[in-house]
Design a protein around this motif. Structure first.
Motif, PDB file in Angstrom:
ATOM      1  N   ALA A  44       1.105  -1.551  -0.035  1.00  0.00           N
ATOM      2  CA  ALA A  44      -0.152   0.283   0.816  1.00  0.00           C
ATOM      3  C   ALA A  44       0.634   1.412  -0.104  1.00  0.00           C
ATOM      4  O   ALA A  44       0.347   2.531  -0.658  1.00  0.00           O
ATOM      5  CB  ALA A  44      -1.261  -0.023   1.402  1.00  0.00           C
ATOM      6  N   LEU A  45       1.973   1.531   0.971  1.00  0.00           N
ATOM      7  CA  LEU A  45       2.685   2.602   0.745  1.00  0.00           C
ATOM      8  C   LEU A  45       3.190   2.860  -0.353  1.00  0.00           C
ATOM      9  O   LEU A  45       3.631   3.815  -1.848  1.00  0.00           O
ATOM     10  CB  LEU A  45       3.743   2.641   1.385  1.00  0.00           C
ATOM     11  N   HIS A  46       4.074   1.465  -0.938  1.00  0.00           N
ATOM     12  CA  HIS A  46       4.213   1.632  -2.349  1.00  0.00           C
ATOM     13  C   HIS A  46       3.543   2.258  -3.183  1.00  0.00           C
ATOM     14  O   HIS A  46       3.791   3.161  -4.359  1.00  0.00           O
ATOM     15  CB  HIS A  46       4.995   0.295  -2.981  1.00  0.00           C
ATOM     16  N   MET A  47       2.326   2.066  -3.491  1.00  0.00           N
ATOM     17  CA  MET A  47       1.084   2.197  -4.255  1.00  0.00           C
ATOM     18  C   MET A  47       1.324   3.917  -4.166  1.00  0.00           C
ATOM     19  O   MET A  47       0.896   4.666  -5.051  1.00  0.00           O
ATOM     20  CB  MET A  47      -0.120   1.430  -3.995  1.00  0.00           C
ATOM     21  N   LEU A  48       0.862   4.198  -2.731  1.00  0.00           N
ATOM     22  CA  LEU A  48       1.106   5.704  -2.569  1.00  0.00           C
ATOM     23  C   LEU A  48       1.707   6.400  -2.809  1.00  0.00           C
ATOM     24  O   LEU A  48       1.623   7.760  -3.729  1.00  0.00           O
ATOM     25  CB  LEU A  48       1.098   5.906  -1.185  1.00  0.00           C
ATOM     26  N   LEU A  49       3.069   6.124  -3.546  1.00  0.00           N
ATOM     27  CA  LEU A  49       4.584   6.598  -3.837  1.00  0.00           C
ATOM     28  C   LEU A  49       4.689   6.514  -5.086  1.00  0.00           C
ATOM     29  O   LEU A  49       5.002   7.519  -6.224  1.00  0.00           O
ATOM     30  CB  LEU A  49       6.143   5.551  -3.436  1.00  0.00           C
ATOM     31  N   ASP A  54      -1.586  12.288 -13.483  1.00  0.00           N
ATOM     32  CA  ASP A  54      -2.790  13.268 -13.632  1.00  0.00           C
ATOM     33  C   ASP A  54      -3.567  13.408 -12.460  1.00  0.00           C
ATOM     34  O   ASP A  54      -3.515  12.111 -11.766  1.00  0.00           O
ATOM     35  CB  ASP A  54      -3.239  11.764 -14.792  1.00  0.00           C
ATOM     36  N   PRO A  55      -4.752  14.328 -11.911  1.00  0.00           N
ATOM     37  CA  PRO A  55      -5.818  14.336 -11.232  1.00  0.00           C
ATOM     38  C   PRO A  55      -6.111  13.092 -10.434  1.00  0.00           C
ATOM     39  O   PRO A  55      -6.749  12.522  -9.308  1.00  0.00           O
ATOM     40  CB  PRO A  55      -6.221  15.762 -11.166  1.00  0.00           C
ATOM     41  N   LYS A  56      -7.580  13.242 -12.293  1.00  0.00           N
ATOM     42  CA  LYS A  56      -8.282  11.283 -11.806  1.00  0.00           C
ATOM     43  C   LYS A  56      -7.282  10.733 -11.032  1.00  0.00           C
ATOM     44  O   LYS A  56      -7.810   9.863 -10.192  1.00  0.00           O
ATOM     45  CB  LYS A  56      -8.999  11.679 -12.931  1.00  0.00           C
ATOM     46  N   GLY A  57      -6.327   9.999 -12.110  1.00  0.00           N
ATOM     47  CA  GLY A  57      -5.874   8.479 -11.771  1.00  0.00           C
ATOM     48  C   GLY A  57      -5.639   8.793 -10.551  1.00  0.00           C
ATOM     49  O   GLY A  57      -5.222   7.773  -9.976  1.00  0.00           O
ATOM     50  N   ALA A  58      -4.237   9.700 -10.144  1.00  0.00           N
ATOM     51  CA  ALA A  58      -3.859   9.943  -8.730  1.00  0.00           C
ATOM     52  C   ALA A  58      -5.351  10.144  -7.484  1.00  0.00           C
ATOM     53  O   ALA A  58      -4.190   9.196  -6.683  1.00  0.00           O
ATOM     54  CB  ALA A  58      -3.302  11.413  -8.936  1.00  0.00           C
ATOM     55  N   LEU A  59      -6.159  10.484  -7.621  1.00  0.00           N
ATOM     56  CA  LEU A  59      -7.165   9.986  -6.887  1.00  0.00           C
ATOM     57  C   LEU A  59      -7.899   8.873  -6.775  1.00  0.00           C
ATOM     58  O   LEU A  59      -7.853   8.400  -5.693  1.00  0.00           O
ATOM     59  CB  LEU A  59      -8.606  11.552  -7.032  1.00  0.00           C
ATOM     60  N   ARG A  60      -7.638   7.717  -8.007  1.00  0.00           N
ATOM     61  CA  ARG A  60      -8.908   7.138  -7.900  1.00  0.00           C
ATOM     62  C   ARG A  60      -6.604   5.678  -7.691  1.00  0.00           C
ATOM     63  O   ARG A  60      -6.821   4.965  -6.804  1.00  0.00           O
ATOM     64  CB  ARG A  60      -8.564   6.400  -9.247  1.00  0.00           C
ATOM     65  N   LYS A  61      -6.180   5.856  -7.512  1.00  0.00           N
ATOM     66  CA  LYS A  61      -4.764   5.176  -7.311  1.00  0.00           C
ATOM     67  C   LYS A  61      -4.958   5.281  -5.863  1.00  0.00           C
ATOM     68  O   LYS A  61      -4.367   4.377  -5.119  1.00  0.00           O
ATOM     69  CB  LYS A  61      -4.066   5.693  -8.254  1.00  0.00           C
TER      70      LYS A  61
END
Length: 93
Positions: A44-49, A54-61
Motif C-alpha cells: 500500500a505504501l508503494h502504491m501511494l508513492l 493526472d489528478p483523476k488517476g492520482a485520486l483513484r490510485k
C-alpha cells in the motif's frame, strides 16, 4: 557491597520457538498474520508513492492505496480473531 537487583525472571526457552512465542504472547499463526499484514502495508505504501500527475488517476490510485492500507491495519489488529473462526474441512464420505 552493592546489592544485586533482578530485572527479569529467568525464562526456560528450551522448547524453541513455541516457548518464545508464548513469552511475547503470540502464536505461530498470529505471527504469520502479522507478517501478511506487514507485506500488504508495504504494498500500500508503494502504491501511494507511485501516484501519477493526472489528478483523476492520482485520486483513484490514492484511494485504492488508502483502502489497501486500511485492510492491512484491520488484518494486523483483528487477523488472529478472523482466522480463528475458520474450521478444518471434514470429508463428506
Amino acid at each position: 557491597m552493592a546489592k544485586n537487583t533482578v530485572l527479569a525472571a529467568a525464562v526456560d526457552l528450551s522448547g524453541g520457538f513455541t516457548d518464545f512465542f508464548k513469552t511475547i504472547g503470540m502464536t505461530g499463526g498470529g505471527l504469520v498474520t502479522k507478517g501478511i499484514a506487514a507485506v500488504i502495508a508495504i504494498i500500500a505504501l508503494h502504491m501511494l508513492l507511485q501516484l501519477s500527475n493526472d489528478p483523476k488517476g492520482a485520486l483513484r490510485k490514492g484511494s485504492m492505496a488508502v483502502g489497501t492500507l486500511f485492510v492491512a491495519v484491520v488484518l494486523a489488529m483483528y487477523g488472529d480473531t478472523l482466522f480463528s473462526t475458520v474450521t478444518t474441512a471434514k470429508s463428506g464420505g
